[in-house]
Each structure stands twice: as structure tokens, then as C-alpha cells.
Design a protein around this motif. Structure first.
Motif, PDB file in Angstrom:
ATOM      1  N   CYS A  11      75.280  -1.417  -3.064  1.00 45.70           N
ATOM      2  CA  CYS A  11      75.281  -1.530  -4.557  1.00 45.70           C
ATOM      3  C   CYS A  11      74.211  -0.740  -5.327  1.00 45.70           C
ATOM      4  O   CYS A  11      73.121  -0.553  -4.978  1.00 45.70           O
ATOM      5  CB  CYS A  11      75.410  -3.145  -4.894  1.00 45.70           C
ATOM      6  SG  CYS A  11      73.983  -3.807  -4.640  1.00 45.70           S
ATOM      7  N   TYR A  12      74.423  -0.328  -6.424  1.00 40.65           N
ATOM      8  CA  TYR A  12      73.751   0.800  -7.314  1.00 40.65           C
ATOM      9  C   TYR A  12      74.162   0.481  -8.551  1.00 40.65           C
ATOM     10  O   TYR A  12      75.670   0.547  -8.924  1.00 40.65           O
ATOM     11  CB  TYR A  12      74.051   2.211  -6.981  1.00 40.65           C
ATOM     12  CG  TYR A  12      72.845   2.913  -7.622  1.00 40.65           C
ATOM     13  CD1 TYR A  12      71.536   2.921  -7.677  1.00 40.65           C
ATOM     14  CD2 TYR A  12      73.428   4.219  -8.318  1.00 40.65           C
ATOM     15  CE1 TYR A  12      70.668   3.703  -8.342  1.00 40.65           C
ATOM     16  CE2 TYR A  12      72.778   4.731  -9.235  1.00 40.65           C
ATOM     17  CZ  TYR A  12      71.425   4.447  -9.152  1.00 40.65           C
ATOM     18  OH  TYR A  12      70.323   5.425  -9.907  1.00 40.65           O
ATOM     19  N   ALA A  13      73.394   0.404  -9.571  1.00 39.48           N
ATOM     20  CA  ALA A  13      73.733   0.052 -11.127  1.00 39.48           C
ATOM     21  C   ALA A  13      73.065   1.019 -11.925  1.00 39.48           C
ATOM     22  O   ALA A  13      71.773   0.928 -11.756  1.00 39.48           O
ATOM     23  CB  ALA A  13      73.735  -1.358 -11.418  1.00 39.48           C
ATOM     24  N   THR A  14      73.754   1.717 -12.973  1.00 40.14           N
ATOM     25  CA  THR A  14      73.116   2.131 -14.083  1.00 40.14           C
ATOM     26  C   THR A  14      73.634   1.566 -15.356  1.00 40.14           C
ATOM     27  O   THR A  14      74.545   0.685 -15.153  1.00 40.14           O
ATOM     28  CB  THR A  14      73.550   3.743 -14.027  1.00 40.14           C
ATOM     29  OG1 THR A  14      75.047   3.878 -14.316  1.00 40.14           O
ATOM     30  CG2 THR A  14      73.283   4.389 -12.774  1.00 40.14           C
ATOM     31  N   ALA A  16      75.478   2.726 -17.217  1.00 40.84           N
ATOM     32  CA  ALA A  16      76.714   3.170 -17.476  1.00 40.84           C
ATOM     33  C   ALA A  16      77.627   2.594 -16.612  1.00 40.84           C
ATOM     34  O   ALA A  16      78.881   2.638 -17.072  1.00 40.84           O
ATOM     35  CB  ALA A  16      76.823   4.816 -17.727  1.00 40.84           C
ATOM     36  N   GLU A  17      77.441   2.564 -15.430  1.00 40.78           N
ATOM     37  CA  GLU A  17      78.433   2.007 -14.257  1.00 40.78           C
ATOM     38  C   GLU A  17      77.628   1.030 -13.070  1.00 40.78           C
ATOM     39  O   GLU A  17      76.421   1.230 -13.131  1.00 40.78           O
ATOM     40  CB  GLU A  17      78.933   3.435 -13.618  1.00 40.78           C
ATOM     41  CG  GLU A  17      78.007   3.931 -12.791  1.00 40.78           C
ATOM     42  CD  GLU A  17      78.596   4.818 -12.008  1.00 40.78           C
ATOM     43  OE1 GLU A  17      79.775   4.793 -11.350  1.00 40.78           O
ATOM     44  OE2 GLU A  17      78.273   6.086 -11.812  1.00 40.78           O
ATOM     45  N   GLN A  18      78.531   0.500 -12.455  1.00 41.50           N
ATOM     46  CA  GLN A  18      77.986  -0.386 -11.328  1.00 41.50           C
ATOM     47  C   GLN A  18      78.945   0.041 -10.072  1.00 41.50           C
ATOM     48  O   GLN A  18      80.015  -0.012 -10.361  1.00 41.50           O
ATOM     49  CB  GLN A  18      78.230  -1.769 -11.694  1.00 41.50           C
ATOM     50  CG  GLN A  18      77.360  -2.345 -12.728  1.00 41.50           C
ATOM     51  CD  GLN A  18      77.851  -3.737 -13.029  1.00 41.50           C
ATOM     52  OE1 GLN A  18      78.433  -4.474 -12.343  1.00 41.50           O
ATOM     53  NE2 GLN A  18      77.253  -4.073 -14.384  1.00 41.50           N
ATOM     54  N   ARG A  19      78.288   0.234  -9.040  1.00 37.15           N
ATOM     55  CA  ARG A  19      79.086   0.653  -8.007  1.00 37.15           C
ATOM     56  C   ARG A  19      78.869  -0.323  -6.742  1.00 37.15           C
ATOM     57  O   ARG A  19      77.565  -0.488  -6.396  1.00 37.15           O
ATOM     58  CB  ARG A  19      78.590   2.259  -7.452  1.00 37.15           C
ATOM     59  CG  ARG A  19      79.033   3.161  -8.784  1.00 37.15           C
ATOM     60  CD  ARG A  19      78.893   4.702  -8.451  1.00 37.15           C
ATOM     61  NE  ARG A  19      78.337   5.286  -7.232  1.00 37.15           N
ATOM     62  CZ  ARG A  19      77.938   6.332  -6.995  1.00 37.15           C
ATOM     63  NH1 ARG A  19      77.848   7.391  -7.884  1.00 37.15           N
ATOM     64  NH2 ARG A  19      77.600   6.821  -5.802  1.00 37.15           N
TER      65      ARG A  19
END
Length: 87
Positions: A11-14, A16-19
């Protein structure tokens, strides 16, 4: 004979978005293997990595059901932000 696979998530979050990417990796895979497969455009050496909020090295061997987390640098020092709010 098929190699044993284990489920993991990356998981990775910015802002603007979450993946959140679910993978099935061979037993013995590392955090770096998972990140490279889930997010090939990301440089593993440029980010801090962890499993369930605990910092780990890219060479850490994964276990089934691990959630690999990719941490972004902090925008502000939490201690300084708290001091400013207290004033």
C-alpha cells in the motif's frame, strides 16, 4: 511442481490517491520484491518501508498476509506543528 505462494499487500498513499495492491508471491520473497512487482515505477531505495507500521529493510523476508507500507517523507515536523498549535 508449483512453488508455494503466499498472499501479501502493498500500500501507498498520497494526498491525491491511495493504492492497495494484492499479490501472491513465492515464499521467501522480500519487501523489495513486492514493491518492485506492485509499483514498478517506484525506486525502493528512495522510500522508507515497513510492515504493519513497523520500519523494515527492503531485504526483510515477507510472511503470508503481510501488508507492506511505503512511507512518504513528512511535510512538517510533528513536534513543531504541535508547539505552534499550543501557542
Amino acid at each position: 511442481m508449483d512453488e508455494a505462494l503466499m498472499p501479501v499487500q502493498v500500500c501507498y498513499a498520497t494526498p491525491a490517491e491511495q493504492r492497495l495492491v494484492s499479490l501472491a508471491l513465492p515464499v521467501g520473497s522480500t519487501i523489495a520484491d513486492a514493491v518492485r512487482l506492485a509499483m514498478p515505477d517506484m525506486d525502493v531505495d528512495q522510500h522508507r518501508l515497513g510492515i504493519f507500521s513497523k520500519l523494515k529493510t527492503p531485504e526483510t523476508v515477507l510472511r503470508a498476509q503481510d501488508r507492506v507500507e511505503i512511507y512518504r517523507p513528512l511535510q512538517a515536523d510533528p513536534k513543531d506543528a504541535r508547539r505552534k498549535r499550543a501557542k
